[in-house]
Design a protein around this motif. Structure first.
Motif, PDB file in Angstrom:
ATOM      1  N   VAL A   1       0.843  -1.201   0.000  1.00 16.57           N
ATOM      2  CA  VAL A   1       0.000   0.000   0.000  1.00 16.57           C
ATOM      3  C   VAL A   1       0.878   1.252   0.000  1.00 16.57           C
ATOM      4  O   VAL A   1       0.565   2.243  -0.683  1.00 16.57           O
ATOM      5  CB  VAL A   1      -0.962  -0.015   1.198  1.00 16.57           C
ATOM      6  CG1 VAL A   1      -1.643   1.337   1.367  1.00 16.57           C
ATOM      7  CG2 VAL A   1      -2.014  -1.107   1.011  1.00 16.57           C
ATOM      8  N   ARG A   2       1.971   1.219   0.721  1.00 16.75           N
ATOM      9  CA  ARG A   2       2.885   2.371   0.726  1.00 16.75           C
ATOM     10  C   ARG A   2       3.460   2.608  -0.662  1.00 16.75           C
ATOM     11  O   ARG A   2       3.559   3.756  -1.115  1.00 16.75           O
ATOM     12  CB  ARG A   2       4.003   2.134   1.745  1.00 16.75           C
ATOM     13  CG  ARG A   2       5.047   3.247   1.783  1.00 16.75           C
ATOM     14  CD  ARG A   2       5.875   3.170   3.058  1.00 16.75           C
ATOM     15  NE  ARG A   2       6.453   1.852   3.257  1.00 16.75           N
ATOM     16  CZ  ARG A   2       7.626   1.475   2.723  1.00 16.75           C
ATOM     17  NH1 ARG A   2       8.296   2.308   1.956  1.00 16.75           N
ATOM     18  NH2 ARG A   2       8.105   0.276   2.967  1.00 16.75           N
TER      19      ARG A   2
ATOM     20  N   GLN B   1       0.857   4.082  -3.010  1.00 12.57           N
ATOM     21  CA  GLN B   1       0.620   5.506  -2.797  1.00 12.57           C
ATOM     22  C   GLN B   1       1.487   6.359  -3.722  1.00 12.57           C
ATOM     23  O   GLN B   1       1.090   7.453  -4.127  1.00 12.57           O
ATOM     24  CB  GLN B   1       0.920   5.870  -1.344  1.00 12.57           C
ATOM     25  CG  GLN B   1       0.516   7.283  -0.957  1.00 12.57           C
ATOM     26  CD  GLN B   1      -0.977   7.425  -0.674  1.00 12.57           C
ATOM     27  OE1 GLN B   1      -1.518   6.740   0.182  1.00 12.57           O
ATOM     28  NE2 GLN B   1      -1.637   8.314  -1.395  1.00 12.57           N
ATOM     29  N   THR B   2       2.670   5.845  -4.119  1.00 10.87           N
ATOM     30  CA  THR B   2       3.527   6.613  -5.030  1.00 10.87           C
ATOM     31  C   THR B   2       2.905   6.708  -6.420  1.00 10.87           C
ATOM     32  O   THR B   2       3.204   7.648  -7.166  1.00 10.87           O
ATOM     33  CB  THR B   2       4.927   5.985  -5.144  1.00 10.87           C
ATOM     34  OG1 THR B   2       4.848   4.715  -5.796  1.00 10.87           O
ATOM     35  CG2 THR B   2       5.552   5.800  -3.768  1.00 10.87           C
TER      36      THR B   2
ATOM     37  N   GLY C   1      -1.070   9.218  -6.040  1.00 14.26           N
ATOM     38  CA  GLY C   1      -0.816  10.326  -5.136  1.00 14.26           C
ATOM     39  C   GLY C   1      -1.994  11.239  -4.885  1.00 14.26           C
ATOM     40  O   GLY C   1      -1.991  11.990  -3.903  1.00 14.26           O
TER      41      GLY C   1
ATOM     42  N   HIS D   1      -4.852  10.270  -4.024  1.00 12.34           N
ATOM     43  CA  HIS D   1      -5.790   9.589  -3.131  1.00 12.34           C
ATOM     44  C   HIS D   1      -5.268   9.520  -1.698  1.00 12.34           C
ATOM     45  O   HIS D   1      -4.062   9.548  -1.456  1.00 12.34           O
ATOM     46  CB  HIS D   1      -6.059   8.176  -3.652  1.00 12.34           C
ATOM     47  CG  HIS D   1      -6.772   8.149  -4.967  1.00 12.34           C
ATOM     48  ND1 HIS D   1      -8.065   8.574  -5.112  1.00 12.34           N
ATOM     49  CD2 HIS D   1      -6.352   7.774  -6.203  1.00 12.34           C
ATOM     50  CE1 HIS D   1      -8.430   8.451  -6.386  1.00 12.34           C
ATOM     51  NE2 HIS D   1      -7.403   7.980  -7.064  1.00 12.34           N
ATOM     52  N   THR D   2      -6.207   9.392  -0.764  1.00 13.14           N
ATOM     53  CA  THR D   2      -5.850   9.228   0.642  1.00 13.14           C
ATOM     54  C   THR D   2      -5.325   7.813   0.882  1.00 13.14           C
ATOM     55  O   THR D   2      -5.532   6.898   0.073  1.00 13.14           O
ATOM     56  CB  THR D   2      -7.064   9.451   1.549  1.00 13.14           C
ATOM     57  OG1 THR D   2      -8.011   8.386   1.347  1.00 13.14           O
ATOM     58  CG2 THR D   2      -7.732  10.793   1.268  1.00 13.14           C
ATOM     59  N   ALA D   3      -4.662   7.625   2.017  1.00 17.34           N
ATOM     60  CA  ALA D   3      -4.151   6.305   2.375  1.00 17.34           C
ATOM     61  C   ALA D   3      -5.289   5.291   2.464  1.00 17.34           C
ATOM     62  O   ALA D   3      -5.136   4.130   2.049  1.00 17.34           O
ATOM     63  CB  ALA D   3      -3.388   6.387   3.693  1.00 17.34           C
TER      64      ALA D   3
ATOM     65  N   GLU E   1      -8.123   5.345   0.784  1.00 17.41           N
ATOM     66  CA  GLU E   1      -8.581   5.037  -0.578  1.00 17.41           C
ATOM     67  C   GLU E   1      -7.613   4.093  -1.279  1.00 17.41           C
ATOM     68  O   GLU E   1      -8.040   3.179  -1.995  1.00 17.41           O
ATOM     69  CB  GLU E   1      -8.740   6.332  -1.372  1.00 17.41           C
ATOM     70  CG  GLU E   1      -9.922   7.180  -0.932  1.00 17.41           C
ATOM     71  CD  GLU E   1      -9.924   8.567  -1.555  1.00 17.41           C
ATOM     72  OE1 GLU E   1     -10.997   9.203  -1.560  1.00 17.41           O
ATOM     73  OE2 GLU E   1      -8.861   9.010  -2.041  1.00 17.41           O
ATOM     74  N   VAL E   2      -6.333   4.298  -1.061  1.00 13.43           N
ATOM     75  CA  VAL E   2      -5.334   3.423  -1.683  1.00 13.43           C
ATOM     76  C   VAL E   2      -5.443   2.017  -1.110  1.00 13.43           C
ATOM     77  O   VAL E   2      -5.387   1.031  -1.847  1.00 13.43           O
ATOM     78  CB  VAL E   2      -3.918   3.989  -1.480  1.00 13.43           C
ATOM     79  CG1 VAL E   2      -2.864   3.006  -1.973  1.00 13.43           C
ATOM     80  CG2 VAL E   2      -3.769   5.318  -2.223  1.00 13.43           C
ATOM     81  N   ARG E   3      -5.629   1.917   0.196  1.00  9.76           N
ATOM     82  CA  ARG E   3      -5.759   0.583   0.791  1.00  9.76           C
ATOM     83  C   ARG E   3      -7.032  -0.110   0.290  1.00  9.76           C
ATOM     84  O   ARG E   3      -7.014  -1.318   0.004  1.00  9.76           O
ATOM     85  CB  ARG E   3      -5.780   0.675   2.322  1.00  9.76           C
ATOM     86  CG  ARG E   3      -5.848  -0.699   3.002  1.00  9.76           C
ATOM     87  CD  ARG E   3      -5.613  -0.606   4.495  1.00  9.76           C
ATOM     88  NE  ARG E   3      -4.238  -0.251   4.798  1.00  9.76           N
ATOM     89  CZ  ARG E   3      -3.245  -1.141   4.894  1.00  9.76           C
ATOM     90  NH1 ARG E   3      -3.475  -2.431   4.704  1.00  9.76           N
ATOM     91  NH2 ARG E   3      -2.025  -0.736   5.195  1.00  9.76           N
TER      92      ARG E   3
ATOM     93  N   TYR F   1      -6.253  -1.434  -3.102  1.00  9.42           N
ATOM     94  CA  TYR F   1      -5.419  -2.636  -2.969  1.00  9.42           C
ATOM     95  C   TYR F   1      -6.270  -3.846  -2.586  1.00  9.42           C
ATOM     96  O   TYR F   1      -6.149  -4.924  -3.179  1.00  9.42           O
ATOM     97  CB  TYR F   1      -4.329  -2.397  -1.919  1.00  9.42           C
ATOM     98  CG  TYR F   1      -3.700  -3.666  -1.395  1.00  9.42           C
ATOM     99  CD1 TYR F   1      -2.698  -4.315  -2.108  1.00  9.42           C
ATOM    100  CD2 TYR F   1      -4.120  -4.229  -0.183  1.00  9.42           C
ATOM    101  CE1 TYR F   1      -2.132  -5.498  -1.637  1.00  9.42           C
ATOM    102  CE2 TYR F   1      -3.560  -5.397   0.302  1.00  9.42           C
ATOM    103  CZ  TYR F   1      -2.567  -6.029  -0.427  1.00  9.42           C
ATOM    104  OH  TYR F   1      -2.011  -7.202   0.040  1.00  9.42           O
TER     105      TYR F   1
END
Length: 288
Positions: A224-225, A228-229, A232, A234-236, A238-240, A243
Motif C-alpha cells: 500500500v505504501r 501511494q507513489t 498520489g 488519493h488518501t491512504a 482510498e489506496v488501501r 489494494y
C-alpha cells in the motif's frame, strides 16, 4: 551481474507495481541482474522485441497480428485493471448506447478488451456508441472531459482509483473490465528470436517478479505504501481500499495462469481482430 532491458508499454500499478517492488526491495540485485527499465509505450513491435516486455496484452496482439513468436514467462494478473467510468445518469454498460465513450484505439489491448465487453453487453462498438479515440495515458484528460460534459463515459486504467473518483465526483463505475473478460495482461514476455527464455538474466527477472508477487500478498502495508507513489491524488484509506479490492484478489502469487481460460481469451481476441488463432495458450504462456 547479468543485465537486461525491460520495457513497460502502459502506465499505472497494473503495469509497473511488480517491477517497482522488485527494484525497491532489491530483489533484482539479490537475483544478480541489473534491470534497465525502459518506457516502451510508443515503441513499435520491432523495437520492443529486442528486450523483455511487461505488457502481455500487447505482445499477444503482436503475435496474432504480426507473427512475432513472443512467449510469456510470468503472469501478474489475468484480470485487466481497467474500468468504465461514466457521468451520473448512466447505470449500466447497456446505457452507453448512443453515448460518447473515450476509448483507446481498437488495435490496442485495452481497445480490444473494450470492444469485446461492449459486444457482451449487446452493443455494437462501431454503431451503438460514439467512440472518442485517444491514446492511453494517465487518463486525467478523460476526467476533465467528463467534468465539462464533452464525453459521457471513459474506459480508464489504474493511474487512479476509479471507485474513489466516482465517489468523490458523483459519477458511476459501470464495470470493472476484469469482471467481464479474463486474459493474462501483464508479466514478462520475450521474443526467442532475440532473447533466449532460459537466458540467466531473463530467469533472474522472473524470479525477482515472483518474489514481488509474494510480497504483494504477504506484506500489504508495504505494498500500500508503494501504491501511494502511483496514486498520489488519493488518501491512504482510498489506496488501501483499492489494494484490497483490485490488487490482492487478482494478482497471482506464483506467476502462473489458467491455460484453459487463456485459450478462450486468445480465441476471443483473435475473433475481434479478425485473424486466426494460430497458437494455443500453452504455446504462448510458459507455466513452469
Amino acid at each position: 551481474m547479468h543485465m537486461i532491458d525491460l520495457a513497460y508499454v502502459g502506465r499505472g500499478p497494473h503495469e509497473e507495481l511488480v517491477t517497482y517492488i522488485a527494484d525497491q526491495q532489491d530483489f533484482y540485485a539479490d537475483e544478480g541482474v541489473h534491470v534497465a527499465l525502459r518506457d516502451g509505450c510508443t515503441w513499435d513491435a520491432e523495437r520492443l522485441r529486442r528486450g523483455a516486455v511487461i505488457g502481455l496484452g500487447r505482445t499477444l496482439l503482436s503475435r496474432l497480428n504480426d507473427g512475432i513468436p513472443w512467449v510469456a514467462l510470468n503472469v501478474n494478473t489475468a484480470h485487466p485493471l481497467f474500468w468504465f467510468l461514466a457521468r451520473s445518469g448512466l447505470a449500466s454498460l447497456a446505457d452507453l448506447a448512443g453515448q460518447r465513450l473515450a476509448v483507446t484505439p481498437p488495435h490496442t489491448g485495452p481497445g480490444v478488451f473494450t470492444r469485446i465487453i461492449l459486444r457482451q453487453a449487446g452493443l455494437d462498438p462501431d454503431r451503438d456508441v460514439q467512440s472518442i479515440v485517444r491514446w492511453p495515458g494517465d487518463y486525467s484528460m478523460d476526467l476533465r472531459r467528463l467534468r465539462n460534459g464533452s464525453i459521457d463515459a471513459a474506459m480508464v486504467g489504474d493511474t487512479m482509483a476509479p471507485e474513489a473518483i466516482a465517489a468523490e465526483l458523483g459519477w458511476q463505475l459501470l464495470a470493472f473490465v476484469g469482471d467481464h473478460f479474463q486474459i493474462p495482461t501483464v508479466g514478462v514476455a520475450v521474443d526467442p528470436t532475440y532473447t533466449d527464455p532460459e537466458d540467466p538474466a531473463v530467469q533472474a527477472v522472473v524470479r525477482a517478479h515472483r518474489r514481488a508477487l509474494q510480497a504483494i500478498h504477504n506484506d500489504p502495508d508495504t505494498t500500500v505504501r508503494y501504491l501511494q507513489t502511483f496514486l498520489g491524488r488519493h488518501t491512504a484509506d482510498e489506496v488501501r481500499a483499492h489494494y484490497e479490492k483490485f490488487i490482492a484478489p487478482y494478482f497471482t502469487t506464483d506467476g502462473q495462469t489458467d491455460l484453459a481460460a487463456a485459450d478462450t481469451a486468445i480465441t476471443t481476441v483473435a475473433a475481434e481482430l479478425g485473424v486466426p488463432a494460430t497458437f494455443t495458450a500453452a504455446e504462448f504462456y510458459r507455466t513452469v
